[in-house]
Design an enzyme around this catalytic site. Structure first.
Site, mmCIF file in Angstrom:
data_model
loop_
_atom_site.group_PDB
_atom_site.id
_atom_site.type_symbol
_atom_site.label_atom_id
_atom_site.label_comp_id
_atom_site.label_asym_id
_atom_site.label_seq_id
_atom_site.Cartn_x
_atom_site.Cartn_y
_atom_site.Cartn_z
ATOM 1 N N HIS A 175 0.818 -1.214 0.000
ATOM 2 C CA HIS A 175 0.000 0.000 0.000
ATOM 3 C C HIS A 175 0.852 1.265 0.000
ATOM 4 O O HIS A 175 0.315 2.369 -0.014
ATOM 5 C CB HIS A 175 -0.881 0.001 1.238
ATOM 6 C CG HIS A 175 -0.082 -0.170 2.481
ATOM 7 N ND1 HIS A 175 0.514 -1.376 2.796
ATOM 8 C CD2 HIS A 175 0.274 0.690 3.439
ATOM 9 C CE1 HIS A 175 1.193 -1.228 3.922
ATOM 10 N NE2 HIS A 175 1.074 0.013 4.332
ATOM 11 N N ASP B 286 -0.816 -4.322 -4.017
ATOM 12 C CA ASP B 286 -0.512 -5.687 -4.468
ATOM 13 C C ASP B 286 -1.699 -6.636 -4.345
ATOM 14 O O ASP B 286 -1.543 -7.846 -4.502
ATOM 15 C CB ASP B 286 0.706 -6.242 -3.726
ATOM 16 C CG ASP B 286 0.496 -6.335 -2.224
ATOM 17 O OD1 ASP B 286 -0.286 -5.529 -1.681
ATOM 18 O OD2 ASP B 286 1.105 -7.217 -1.588
ATOM 19 N N ARG C 294 -5.070 -6.590 0.285
ATOM 20 C CA ARG C 294 -5.937 -5.956 1.289
ATOM 21 C C ARG C 294 -7.324 -5.688 0.712
ATOM 22 O O ARG C 294 -7.510 -5.671 -0.496
ATOM 23 C CB ARG C 294 -5.341 -4.628 1.742
ATOM 24 C CG ARG C 294 -4.014 -4.790 2.434
ATOM 25 C CD ARG C 294 -3.604 -3.475 3.057
ATOM 26 N NE ARG C 294 -2.333 -3.628 3.757
ATOM 27 C CZ ARG C 294 -1.898 -2.811 4.697
ATOM 28 N NH1 ARG C 294 -2.614 -1.757 5.034
ATOM 29 N NH2 ARG C 294 -0.745 -3.033 5.286
ATOM 30 N N LYS D 174 -3.020 -12.969 2.489
ATOM 31 C CA LYS D 174 -4.323 -12.343 2.544
ATOM 32 C C LYS D 174 -4.751 -12.033 1.113
ATOM 33 O O LYS D 174 -3.908 -11.925 0.220
ATOM 34 C CB LYS D 174 -4.302 -11.103 3.431
ATOM 35 C CG LYS D 174 -3.216 -10.087 3.109
ATOM 36 C CD LYS D 174 -3.158 -9.049 4.232
ATOM 37 C CE LYS D 174 -2.213 -7.904 3.913
ATOM 38 N NZ LYS D 174 -0.871 -8.124 4.470
#
Ligand code: VG1
Ligand code: CO
Length: 548
Positions: A119, A284, A287, A381
């Site tokens: 991020h 990426d 999230r 994630k």
């Protein structure tokens, strides 16, 4: 041996220490001569199997930020020089973090190298990062990152193939010296996996019924994934995905999916005419931000709600083995686990700590307060996974997001939650602040601060139930009478100075008190945090730089 292999002698740097999620630095650091090559050589030295790399596959790709394509070419040539048999690389050098994890697992690669600073902003002035994931598809555990760090301190040469750059623009297989390079569609494997987990027909019906959605890809990696899955496979109207073109500098934005950095989406969702459902992902793609009309779902609540409803999606119809959350994440998930009789694991910050629990089948769903949620389908994630699980639940329940959240609070109580970040503070001052808190831990219980009485305090340490490893000093926890909690820790992903993170949480069982604003509900706790850690005195800051 191939005569094109060149050994380059270098002067060792101080060592390159991977943080919470790989090595993350300013682009200008990575652009120093030999810097990338040395770190890659350190990875290869640390993970080289006893019998060498012959017969092994490596997966490679990144989030497309500035310097991605330069680094990819260096890594390909070094992989060829190291004796790897095959590298699978995303077309255009692109792979989201969860897609890389998926590809590693599906094609039984020995591991993968993912280029991203997640991020953090991109562009020549922005950040870049490199991380290594192992054969389970997950971030390298500490013993591997420690070995990489140790190797990076010793490097005085690296090996690279002396050849021209290869064209990554088209899918297909090309040779690079003794190695084969498979340029793959970055979306296909991940999209296929998603279709096995979720009821795509039900979600298609949902969209066909007029349900509206906005997905903000923030000019980062998830644009192509979201367009393919949401618009092409699930029939969401075109235009559902906005900012869907990955750009090297993310359009100058900050690809961090929270109400602050995804302001436009947030404001649209808060309006009376906003779409039914809003979502975003980060640089990426690991999230997620979840919004309903008129409500921002905190990542901690989202984890709890997903865990409570996952059985409505085909991939989780059998129920969950357990839930895992990072320590600073709110305890909303704990209440779900308790109610359903499932184990709940509390791990340090960073996805790598979930790997063993997932591999051992002890946890099915994991999450972090920082907008990361995922499951045992990969070992990272996964932003789009969370969005699709929400869509599957909405397709089954056919209720507005806000009603689902409120019903969840009624049944489980509400955990008011916020994170206050003090970014780019002086690194020594931040370390002193943490040391000072640590030194007082034994004296805190029984003291009252800003009207709140402390019940217990500790410095979180984790003992992995699978491999017995432990991780100390993972953050200071202060528990108050009545169930409130403060957590203090320093970020491991920043690239300038230090970032102090203060996590605030207050539990409220009474539904009549579920309508406060988060800021109001947490104001006394925020005051307690400031005075307990003497934040202003130590950092010179009156207020956090970002509140999420
Ligand atoms: C932050 C988050 C953490 C997350 C990590 C990597 O770490 O707090 O929960 O796992 O970023 O996320 P830190 O050490 O800065 O608090 V990602 O999407 O940047 O790979
Ligand atoms: Co990320």
């Amino acid at each position: 041996m191939d005569t094109n292999i060149r050994t380059v002698e270098t002067k060792p740097f101080d060592g390159q220490k991977p943080g919470t999620s790989g090595l993350r630095k300013k682009v200008e650091v990575f652009r120093q001569d030999h810097y990338v090559a040395q770190f890659i050589q350190a990875i290869f030295d640390a993970v080289r199997p006893q019998d060498g790399f012959a017969g092994r596959t490596l997966v490679l790709g990144g989030d497309g930020r500035f310097f991605n394509s330069t680094a990819i070419q260096i890594i390909l040539k070094m992989a060829a020089a190291s004796g790897l048999t095959r590298v699978m690389v995303g077309q255009g050098g692109l792979l989201s973090t969860p897609a890389a994890s998926c590809v590693i697992r599906k094609h039984r690669a020995m591991g993968g190298i993912i280029l991203s600073a997640s991020h953090n902003p991109g562009g020549p002035e922005g950040d870049f990062g490199i991380k290594y994931n192992g054969g389970n598809g997950g971030p390298a555990p500490e013993k591997v990152t420690d070995a990489i760090f140790a190797a990076s301190k010793k490097i005085d040469r690296y090996r690279i193939l002396d050849v021209a750059d290869i064209d990554l623009g088209r899918t297909g297989t090309v040779r690079l010296g003794p190695m084969s390079v498979e340029v793959i569609d970055p979306v296909a494997d991940h999209a296929e996996l998603m279709a096995t987990l979720f009821d795509f027909a039900a979600i298609r019906d949902l969209f066909a019924s007029g349900f509206t959605m906005r997905f903000d890809a923030m000019h980062a990696i998830t644009g192509p994934y979201a367009r393919r899955i949401l618009e092409e496979m699930l029939g969401a109207p075109s235009g559902t995905v906005v900012n869907g073109e990955p750009l090297e500098d993310f359009g100058g934005g900050h690809p961090d999916p929270n109400p602050v950095w995804a302001r436009t989406l947030h404001d649209e969702m808060m309006g009376p005419d906003g779409p039914d459902f809003g979502a975003a992902s980060d640089g990426d793609g690991d999230r997620n931000l979840i919004l309903g009309r008129g409500i921002f779902v905190t990542p901690s609540d989202s984890l709890a709600i997903l865990a409570a409803n996952a059985h409505r999606a085909p991939g989780y119809a059998k129920g969950l083995a357990g839930i895992a959350r990072s320590m600073p994440t709110s305890r909303a998930a704990d209440r779900v686990a308790e109610k359903r009789g499932m184990p709940l694991f509390e791990t340090p910050t960073g996805w790598k700590f979930f790997g063993n629990l997932l591999d051992a089948g002890m946890a099915t769903i994991c999450g972090e307060e920082s907008a990361g949620t995922g499951s045992d389908h990969v070992r990272e994630k996964d932003g789009l996974w969370a969005v699709l699980l929400w869509l599957n639940i909405l397709a089954v329940r056919r209720e507005p997001v806000i009603d689902i959240v409120r019903a969840h609070w009624r049944d489980h109580g509400r955990h008011y939650y916020a994170r206050h970040d003090y970014e780019e503070v002086d690194a020594d001052a931040a370390a002193d602040l943490m040391d000072a808190l640590r030194a007082r831990l034994d004296d805190l219980p029984g003291t009252t601060i800003e009207g709140l009485t402390i019940e217990a305090a500790d410095d979180f340490s984790y003992h992995d139930p699978v491999d017995g490893s432990s991780a100390e000093h993972q953050g200071i926890r202060v528990f108050f009478e009545g169930g409130a909690r403060l957590v203090f820790r320093l970020s491991g992903t920043g690239t300038a100075g230090a970032t102090l993170r203060v996590y605030l949480e207050r539990f409220e069982a009474d539904p009549a008190r579920h309508d406060e604003t988060t800021a109001d509900a947490l104001a006394p706790l925020a005051a307690a945090a400031r005075s307990l850690a003497r934040i202003r005195e130590r950092t010179g800051r009156d207020a956090p730089s970002v509140i999420t």
